[in-house]
Design a protein around this motif. Structure first.
Motif, short mmCIF file in Angstrom:
data_model
loop_
_atom_site.label_atom_id
_atom_site.label_comp_id
_atom_site.label_asym_id
_atom_site.label_seq_id
_atom_site.Cartn_x
_atom_site.Cartn_y
_atom_site.Cartn_z
N ALA A 75 2.47 4.77 8.26
CA ALA A 75 3.63 5.12 7.46
C ALA A 75 3.73 6.63 7.27
O ALA A 75 2.73 7.34 7.33
N HIS A 76 4.97 7.09 7.05
CA HIS A 76 5.18 8.51 6.80
C HIS A 76 6.20 8.64 5.68
O HIS A 76 6.78 7.67 5.23
N GLY A 77 6.42 9.87 5.26
CA GLY A 77 7.45 10.12 4.25
C GLY A 77 6.85 10.43 2.89
O GLY A 77 5.64 10.37 2.68
N ARG A 78 7.76 10.77 1.97
CA ARG A 78 7.34 11.14 0.63
C ARG A 78 7.72 10.07 -0.37
O ARG A 78 8.87 9.62 -0.40
N GLU A 79 6.75 9.66 -1.18
CA GLU A 79 6.97 8.69 -2.26
C GLU A 79 7.01 9.46 -3.58
O GLU A 79 5.99 9.99 -4.04
N VAL A 112 0.49 3.68 -5.64
CA VAL A 112 1.37 3.66 -4.47
C VAL A 112 0.79 2.85 -3.32
O VAL A 112 1.50 2.12 -2.63
N ALA A 113 -0.53 2.99 -3.11
CA ALA A 113 -1.15 2.37 -1.94
C ALA A 113 -2.20 1.31 -2.30
O ALA A 113 -2.95 0.86 -1.43
N ASP A 150 -2.47 6.70 4.89
CA ASP A 150 -1.50 6.12 5.81
C ASP A 150 -0.41 7.11 6.24
O ASP A 150 0.54 6.73 6.92
N ARG A 181 1.60 8.88 4.20
CA ARG A 181 2.58 9.16 3.15
C ARG A 181 2.07 10.25 2.20
O ARG A 181 0.88 10.49 2.10
N THR A 182 2.99 10.86 1.49
CA THR A 182 2.66 11.85 0.47
C THR A 182 3.26 11.42 -0.85
O THR A 182 4.45 11.10 -0.93
N VAL A 183 2.45 11.40 -1.87
CA VAL A 183 2.92 11.05 -3.21
C VAL A 183 3.34 12.34 -3.92
O VAL A 183 2.56 13.30 -3.99
#
Length: 388
Positions: free
Chosen positions: A2-6, A346-347, A42, A44-46
């Motif tokens: 997974a990628h992207g910002r949470e 988040v994870a 994974d 992603r960035t929180v």
């Protein structure tokens, strides 16, 4: 992967106070933002997005402006009604905590809070049950576990360095000025029992998680406490009667027969390297840890002192200990635990410092006060979701 910002909205209540501001906002949440967010395995960035909550509009707006934060409010209800807010964080005075946490849980928000979680065990258990029933995630600040000194001490315990652990000694405290001729360096409510003050309620929750996690579970407590300074002066220079305990001396029996003796005092002057120190003695070695440092002495390097009161001491006992190296980059303890909680949120990363852990801290404080009042050793029963 997974990628992207949470983005995680966090309503932060109590950040105009010293601890809430310096450790939680400045050195934790803002520090995470300054590093670009919390990177997850994974990909992603929180990204934590704080919403500052406080009673004083002038203070809270000035704080937000100082750090370039746009979102603040004097209404907790408004913050909890905001669908972008996922987490409620509480660093208020203890008596205000239970009503605010209850509101947040009922609003479906995840919880991260300072300790003690409540003034009584009944309230602390009630919060934990309410959170479990709501299906939310919840965490309690247990910052000392993430201090460099205690991380090194834990490393020694886990390695078997001590052999059979015999005893633990802890010294915490410093002189808190009365407030008349020099301003006190702690808020005045700490010294009024009616406002949730008292060193047992403040420190025994810390000792519970430190002993439980670093050495062994606490099985009994015997405590003595005092109000050594009966009169103090508040932030406005007004004299008031101190009704809360400001010094406490306790013996805890741990699982396996280990004896822990911990002194906590706001009426002592410091003659040690740090404001808190723990010493563990075992059959194979000993170690002394503070906030950042840890020194060890193995049995193969233990000197052979001889008691002779007729001549001056010829040995430099403090020089006979070996420094335990960092062996890693050790970040701010409050920030480390915030990152653990955000990863859990988040994870679904591992996390054990929940409201039940907070309740165990309140339990030890309550039993400590009972022991003091009744003058006897008291067993500490198991406490958790299945048995509470």
């Amino acid at each position: 992967m997974a990628h992207g910002r949470e983005t995680v909205g966090i309503a932060m209540n109590g950040v105009t106070g010293r601890m809430g501001y310096r450790q939680h906002l400045l050195r934790s949440i803002l520090a995470v933002r300054e590093q670009g967010g919390l990177a997850l395995p994974d990909g992603r960035t929180v990204w934590p997005e704080p919403v500052l909550v406080g009673r004083d509009a002038e203070k809270i707006s000035a704080l937000a402006a100082r750090h370039g934060l746009e979102r603040w409010t004097t209404s907790l209800d408004e913050a909890l009604a905001d669908p972008s807010v996922a987490v409620y964080f509480d660093a208020q005075v203890t008596p205000a905590r239970v009503p605010a946490l209850t509101k947040a849980i009922e609003a479906g928000k995840h919880i991260y809070t300072e300790k003690p979680t409540a003034e009584t065990l009944e309230e602390a258990i009630g919060l934990a049950r309410l959170a479990d029933a709501a299906g939310i995630k919840h965490g309690v600040v247990q910052d000392k576990l993430f201090l460099p000194g205690l991380l090194k001490l834990k490393r020694l315990v886990d390695s078997g360095f001590f052999g059979r652990i015999l005893s633990v000694r802890g010294e915490f405290g410093y002189w808190v000025f009365e407030g008349d001729w020099q301003p006190a360096q702690r808020p005045s409510w700490n010294y009024r029992a009616e406002d949730g003050g008292g060193i047992i309620l403040d420190m025994f929750p810390h000792w519970r998680y430190v002993l439980d996690h670093v050495i062994a579970p606490v099985r009994s407590v015997y405590a003595e406490a005092r109000t050594d300074i009966p009169t103090r002066w508040d932030e406005q220079g007004r004299e008031y009667r101190a009704t809360a305990d400001d010094a406490a001396y306790a013996i805890f029996e741990l699982e396996g027969g280990v004896v822990a003796s911990l002194n906590s005092s706001w009426t002592t002057r410091v003659n040690r390297e740090e404001l808190v120190e723990f010493q563990i003695d075992g059959t194979h070695g000993s170690a002394v840890a503070g906030l950042r440092t840890c020194k060890a002495q193995h049995r193969t390097a233990t000197p052979k002192p001889v008691w002779n009161p007729d001549i001056p001491a010829t040995e430099d006992f403090l020089a006979q200990w070996q420094e335990v190296p960092d062996n890693a980059v050790l970040d701010n303890g409050f920030k480390v635990q915030w990152e653990m909680f955000l990863a859990h949120l988040v994870a679904d990363g591992p996390y054990h410092h929940d409201l039940w852990a907070g309740a165990r801290g309140v339990q030890l404080a309550e039993l400590g006060v009972q022991s003091w009042r009744e003058g006897r050793k008291i067993a500490v029963p198991e406490l958790g979701p299945a048995r509470a």
